[in-house]
Design a protein around this motif. Sequence first.
Motif, short mmCIF file in Angstrom:
data_model
loop_
_atom_site.label_atom_id
_atom_site.label_comp_id
_atom_site.label_asym_id
_atom_site.label_seq_id
_atom_site.Cartn_x
_atom_site.Cartn_y
_atom_site.Cartn_z
N LEU A 36 -31.25 27.67 8.41
CA LEU A 36 -31.72 29.06 8.44
C LEU A 36 -32.89 29.22 9.41
CD1 LEU A 36 -31.45 30.03 4.67
CD2 LEU A 36 -29.94 30.67 6.55
N ARG A 54 -34.49 38.11 3.09
CA ARG A 54 -33.08 37.74 3.26
C ARG A 54 -32.93 36.24 3.49
NH1 ARG A 54 -29.42 39.09 8.53
NH2 ARG A 54 -27.49 38.08 7.80
N LEU A 55 -33.85 35.67 4.31
CA LEU A 55 -33.80 34.22 4.55
C LEU A 55 -34.04 33.44 3.25
CD1 LEU A 55 -35.73 33.83 7.94
CD2 LEU A 55 -33.26 33.68 7.54
N LEU A 58 -30.90 33.60 1.18
CA LEU A 58 -29.87 32.70 1.71
C LEU A 58 -30.22 31.24 1.45
CD1 LEU A 58 -29.10 34.42 5.15
CD2 LEU A 58 -27.58 34.27 3.16
N ARG A 59 -31.52 30.90 1.55
CA ARG A 59 -31.94 29.52 1.30
C ARG A 59 -31.68 29.14 -0.16
NH1 ARG A 59 -36.15 29.88 3.94
NH2 ARG A 59 -35.56 28.68 5.77
N ARG A 61 -29.35 30.57 -2.02
CA ARG A 61 -27.89 30.58 -2.19
C ARG A 61 -27.27 29.26 -1.73
NH1 ARG A 61 -23.90 34.38 1.48
NH2 ARG A 61 -21.93 33.36 0.91
N TYR A 62 -27.74 28.74 -0.60
CA TYR A 62 -27.21 27.49 -0.07
C TYR A 62 -27.83 26.25 -0.69
CZ TYR A 62 -25.07 30.28 3.67
OH TYR A 62 -24.32 31.18 4.38
N PHE A 88 -22.40 26.10 7.10
CA PHE A 88 -23.30 27.24 7.15
C PHE A 88 -22.98 28.14 8.34
CE2 PHE A 88 -26.64 24.17 5.23
CZ PHE A 88 -26.09 24.36 3.97
N GLN A 91 -19.06 29.37 8.13
CA GLN A 91 -18.68 30.01 6.86
C GLN A 91 -17.24 29.69 6.48
OE1 GLN A 91 -20.77 31.88 4.66
NE2 GLN A 91 -22.19 30.79 5.98
#
Length: 328
Positions: A36, A54-55, A58-59, A61-62, A88, A91
């Motif tokens: 990211l 948002r980052l 996402l961090r 989530r992953y 990543f 996708q």
Amino acid sequence: MLLAYILRRILWAIPFLFAASLIAFALISAPPGDYLTTFAATLAQSGDVVDQARLDALRERYGLDQPFLVQYFRWISGVLVGDFGVSFEWQQPVSQLIGERMALSVTLAFATLLFTWALAFPIGIYSAVKKYSVGDYIVTGIGFIGLATPNFLVALVLMYVAVVYFGADVSGLFSDAYKQAPWSWAKVADLLAHLWIPVIILGLSSTASLIRIMRANLLDELHKPYVTTARAKGLSEFHLIMKYPVRLALNPFVSTIGWAFPHLISGAVITAFVLSLPTSGPLLLQALLAQDMYLAGAFILLLCCLSIIGMLVSDILLALIDPRIRYR
């Protein structure tokens, strides 16, 4: 005894694979930041602003906010059941991305290995038996040129010759009609028609190296007392050379199998870019640059598996051709 030796080597390979996967995952995670961070930097270069919230989402989530060991065990537990994770950047499941590319890479490496052996074995024997002859000097000169010339330069020259003089299609491993087509005998035939150019390019330096190895090893054996004794007993020169000195000179020749596959797959990145080959090298490089840890980790783990399989095959062949080697 041979079966017990193989089983013992396979059992030893299991902890080595775990250690290799841990080291590979650690090296991929070692650079500052993560995927990211690279993604945000790429967007910033293009003028886009990325929301930090948002980052962070996402961090989470992953799982990139987890400790290193948690991320590793999460990945390796999935690998054990055939799930290499999700890329990543792309996708997509990693297994879908690397499946066909690894198959093409292994096919290309195997064809290159056969090409290398088919040329290096007889030429190396001839160069040793006809030492300091005109043919030996010619072979030696060509070998030095092959070792000194970069693969990508050979690729450019061979592409020019193939297009201008033979009208061959050098854009990848398939024609346009078969690039997205399902596998069939026609697609296999099209692959074989395009395979000879990358095989020659990748096999040139390996062939030159193995010719020198075979020549040096055979020269060491040809002047030993057992060869003189066998010649004095009246054995034909061909039978004498092939049965005794060549068999013993093959040891370093056979031992190259262990590193040939991973070397050909990972070492052909520039050549793959030049020839537009849909192999694993360019995708592995992109995964490393983007810090796509699941995709890069899967590639490195598969390369380790190829190394282990290659070393196992090499050791078995060495034990079979050389009676001095014991399974113990």
